[in-house]
Design a protein around this motif. Structure first.
Motif, PDB file in Angstrom:
ATOM      1  N   GLN A  41      18.086 -69.432  11.874  1.00  0.00           N
ATOM      2  CA  GLN A  41      18.842 -68.202  12.131  1.00  0.00           C
ATOM      3  C   GLN A  41      18.064 -67.006  11.597  1.00  0.00           C
ATOM      4  OE1 GLN A  41      21.955 -68.137  13.639  1.00  0.00           O
ATOM      5  NE2 GLN A  41      21.922 -70.350  13.936  1.00  0.00           N
ATOM      6  N   TYR A  42      17.218 -66.440  12.423  1.00  0.00           N
ATOM      7  CA  TYR A  42      16.455 -65.257  12.021  1.00  0.00           C
ATOM      8  C   TYR A  42      16.728 -64.129  12.995  1.00  0.00           C
ATOM      9  CZ  TYR A  42      13.912 -68.493   9.056  1.00  0.00           C
ATOM     10  OH  TYR A  42      13.591 -69.431   8.115  1.00  0.00           O
ATOM     11  N   ASN A  43      16.814 -62.928  12.458  1.00  0.00           N
ATOM     12  CA  ASN A  43      16.952 -61.740  13.287  1.00  0.00           C
ATOM     13  C   ASN A  43      15.670 -60.933  13.093  1.00  0.00           C
ATOM     14  OD1 ASN A  43      17.949 -59.663  14.876  1.00  0.00           O
ATOM     15  ND2 ASN A  43      18.914 -58.653  13.130  1.00  0.00           N
ATOM     16  N   PHE A  44      14.701 -61.170  13.965  1.00  0.00           N
ATOM     17  CA  PHE A  44      13.424 -60.479  13.827  1.00  0.00           C
ATOM     18  C   PHE A  44      13.592 -59.005  14.187  1.00  0.00           C
ATOM     19  CE2 PHE A  44      11.942 -64.913  14.442  1.00  0.00           C
ATOM     20  CZ  PHE A  44      11.298 -65.042  13.222  1.00  0.00           C
ATOM     21  N   VAL A  45      13.108 -58.122  13.293  1.00  0.00           N
ATOM     22  CA  VAL A  45      13.324 -56.688  13.436  1.00  0.00           C
ATOM     23  C   VAL A  45      12.034 -55.873  13.475  1.00  0.00           C
ATOM     24  CG1 VAL A  45      15.613 -56.767  12.346  1.00  0.00           C
ATOM     25  CG2 VAL A  45      13.575 -56.375  10.932  1.00  0.00           C
ATOM     26  N   GLN A  46      10.897 -56.521  13.255  1.00  0.00           N
ATOM     27  CA  GLN A  46       9.637 -55.789  13.220  1.00  0.00           C
ATOM     28  C   GLN A  46       8.518 -56.710  13.677  1.00  0.00           C
ATOM     29  OE1 GLN A  46       8.919 -53.543   9.575  1.00  0.00           O
ATOM     30  NE2 GLN A  46       6.762 -54.117   9.613  1.00  0.00           N
ATOM     31  N   ASP A  47       7.635 -56.199  14.539  1.00  0.00           N
ATOM     32  CA  ASP A  47       6.424 -56.914  14.937  1.00  0.00           C
ATOM     33  C   ASP A  47       5.232 -56.169  14.360  1.00  0.00           C
ATOM     34  OD1 ASP A  47       7.913 -58.698  16.420  1.00  0.00           O
ATOM     35  OD2 ASP A  47       7.177 -58.035  18.368  1.00  0.00           O
ATOM     36  N   ASN A  48       4.302 -56.916  13.757  1.00  0.00           N
ATOM     37  CA  ASN A  48       3.082 -56.343  13.201  1.00  0.00           C
ATOM     38  C   ASN A  48       1.888 -56.955  13.924  1.00  0.00           C
ATOM     39  OD1 ASN A  48       4.617 -54.993  11.267  1.00  0.00           O
ATOM     40  ND2 ASN A  48       4.453 -56.666   9.814  1.00  0.00           N
ATOM     41  N   GLN A  49       0.846 -56.161  14.111  1.00  0.00           N
ATOM     42  CA  GLN A  49      -0.353 -56.650  14.770  1.00  0.00           C
ATOM     43  C   GLN A  49      -1.567 -56.103  14.036  1.00  0.00           C
ATOM     44  OE1 GLN A  49      -0.255 -56.699  19.056  1.00  0.00           O
ATOM     45  NE2 GLN A  49      -2.401 -56.152  19.191  1.00  0.00           N
ATOM     46  N   SER A  50      -2.593 -56.957  13.882  1.00  0.00           N
ATOM     47  CA  SER A  50      -3.831 -56.512  13.243  1.00  0.00           C
ATOM     48  C   SER A  50      -5.023 -56.978  14.059  1.00  0.00           C
ATOM     49  CB  SER A  50      -3.934 -57.056  11.812  1.00  0.00           C
ATOM     50  OG  SER A  50      -4.109 -58.467  11.828  1.00  0.00           O
ATOM     51  N   PHE A  51      -6.108 -56.215  13.955  1.00  0.00           N
ATOM     52  CA  PHE A  51      -7.388 -56.565  14.541  1.00  0.00           C
ATOM     53  C   PHE A  51      -8.367 -56.643  13.388  1.00  0.00           C
ATOM     54  CE2 PHE A  51     -11.601 -55.277  15.925  1.00  0.00           C
ATOM     55  CZ  PHE A  51     -11.836 -56.154  16.972  1.00  0.00           C
ATOM     56  N   SER A  52      -9.144 -57.716  13.314  1.00  0.00           N
ATOM     57  CA  SER A  52     -10.088 -57.892  12.212  1.00  0.00           C
ATOM     58  C   SER A  52     -11.342 -58.587  12.710  1.00  0.00           C
ATOM     59  CB  SER A  52      -9.469 -58.757  11.103  1.00  0.00           C
ATOM     60  OG  SER A  52      -8.231 -58.249  10.683  1.00  0.00           O
ATOM     61  N   GLY A  53     -12.430 -58.368  11.992  1.00  0.00           N
ATOM     62  CA  GLY A  53     -13.692 -59.015  12.299  1.00  0.00           C
ATOM     63  C   GLY A  53     -13.896 -60.274  11.470  1.00  0.00           C
ATOM     64  N   TYR A  54     -14.947 -61.015  11.808  1.00  0.00           N
ATOM     65  CA  TYR A  54     -15.260 -62.259  11.110  1.00  0.00           C
ATOM     66  C   TYR A  54     -15.354 -62.023   9.600  1.00  0.00           C
ATOM     67  CZ  TYR A  54     -17.754 -66.251   9.298  1.00  0.00           C
ATOM     68  OH  TYR A  54     -18.107 -67.342   8.543  1.00  0.00           O
ATOM     69  N   GLY A  55     -14.771 -62.942   8.855  1.00  0.00           N
ATOM     70  CA  GLY A  55     -14.865 -62.919   7.405  1.00  0.00           C
ATOM     71  C   GLY A  55     -13.786 -62.131   6.698  1.00  0.00           C
ATOM     72  N   VAL A  56     -12.988 -61.391   7.443  1.00  0.00           N
ATOM     73  CA  VAL A  56     -11.907 -60.631   6.808  1.00  0.00           C
ATOM     74  C   VAL A  56     -10.862 -61.602   6.271  1.00  0.00           C
ATOM     75  CG1 VAL A  56      -9.949 -59.089   7.255  1.00  0.00           C
ATOM     76  CG2 VAL A  56     -12.230 -58.500   8.113  1.00  0.00           C
ATOM     77  N   VAL A  57     -10.443 -61.363   5.044  1.00  0.00           N
ATOM     78  CA  VAL A  57      -9.328 -62.095   4.437  1.00  0.00           C
ATOM     79  C   VAL A  57      -8.239 -61.078   4.148  1.00  0.00           C
ATOM     80  CG1 VAL A  57      -8.533 -63.461   2.461  1.00  0.00           C
ATOM     81  CG2 VAL A  57     -10.808 -63.870   3.418  1.00  0.00           C
ATOM     82  N   ARG A  58      -7.076 -61.307   4.710  1.00  0.00           N
ATOM     83  CA  ARG A  58      -5.914 -60.446   4.454  1.00  0.00           C
ATOM     84  C   ARG A  58      -4.904 -61.271   3.661  1.00  0.00           C
ATOM     85  NH1 ARG A  58      -5.770 -55.666   7.658  1.00  0.00           N
ATOM     86  NH2 ARG A  58      -7.325 -55.693   9.323  1.00  0.00           N
ATOM     87  N   GLY A  59      -4.496 -60.754   2.521  1.00  0.00           N
ATOM     88  CA  GLY A  59      -3.502 -61.469   1.742  1.00  0.00           C
ATOM     89  C   GLY A  59      -4.021 -61.812   0.365  1.00  0.00           C
ATOM     90  N   LEU A  60      -3.190 -62.466  -0.330  1.00  0.00           N
ATOM     91  CA  LEU A  60      -1.916 -63.127  -0.038  1.00  0.00           C
ATOM     92  C   LEU A  60      -0.773 -62.154  -0.342  1.00  0.00           C
ATOM     93  CD1 LEU A  60      -2.946 -66.365  -1.865  1.00  0.00           C
ATOM     94  CD2 LEU A  60      -2.502 -66.252   0.561  1.00  0.00           C
TER      95      LEU A  60
END
Length: 182
Positions: A41-60
């Motif tokens: 039961q999820y009510n999704f309210v936001q979509d996020n999109q990213s573009f990244s090149g090789y080797g990029v680490v996003r997070g945690l």
């Protein structure tokens, strides 16, 4: 059944049914009734999109309660290693890591419930990543864990010294030192 369980409770792999023919393919990336039929039961309210090149680490990254987010993550283009860390303090799998390769080709998605830190590394020349969230972004509730925490020992599948990490992510604390209310 499009959902596969993982060793970490609540963390699910979603593989949509793909219809292919000579024209290409079609699939439902998300269908609320299909998720609800599985008790999700999820009510999704936001979509996020990213573009990244090789080797990029996003997070945690994660957001604290009451702004915690469930995420449904997929690669629209390219190839990523998607990583989730259980940060629910009373969970029997607290501190455990799960990773999966998400690609435009395999069309798999990872459903990451609240109580997990999330990140990914880009394994292809470029990647476009999209994820749905069931809570809006809230800067005051941001939290994170350093991507190279030695106790987590995450293999980002990148050669040593090639990870490209934002200045903001380079100063995140370890899991033991992070502040979270899960």
């Amino acid at each position: 059944m499009p959902f596969t369980t993982t060793p970490l409770e609540g963390l699910l792999i979603f593989e949509p049914r793909v219809f292919e023919d000579s024209r290409g393919y079609f699939f439902e990336a998300y269908n609320k009734s299909q998720f609800e039929a599985e008790g999700l039961q999820y009510n999704f309210v936001q979509d996020n999109q990213s573009f990244s090149g090789y080797g990029v680490v996003r997070g945690l990254h994660y957001q604290q309660n009451p702004h915690a987010q469930c995420k449904l993550v997929r690669a629209l283009a390219g190839r990523i290693l998607d990583v989730a860390v259980d940060i629910r303090k009373n969970s029997p799998t607290y501190g455990q890591v799960f990773s999966i390769e998400l690609t435009a080709g395999n069309k798999k998605q990872l459903l990451i419930p609240a109580g997990f830190a999330h990140g990914f590394s880009v394994l292809s020349e470029t990647a476009v990543v999209m994820y749905k969230c069931d809570a809006l972004y809230n800067k005051e509730s941001e939290g994170g864990i350093i991507y190279n925490d030695p106790e987590l020992a995450i293999d980002w599948q990148l050669p040593e010294g090639t990870a490209i990490v934002s200045d903001k992510d380079l100063v995140l604390p370890t899991l033991k030192a992070c502040n979270n209310n899960f």
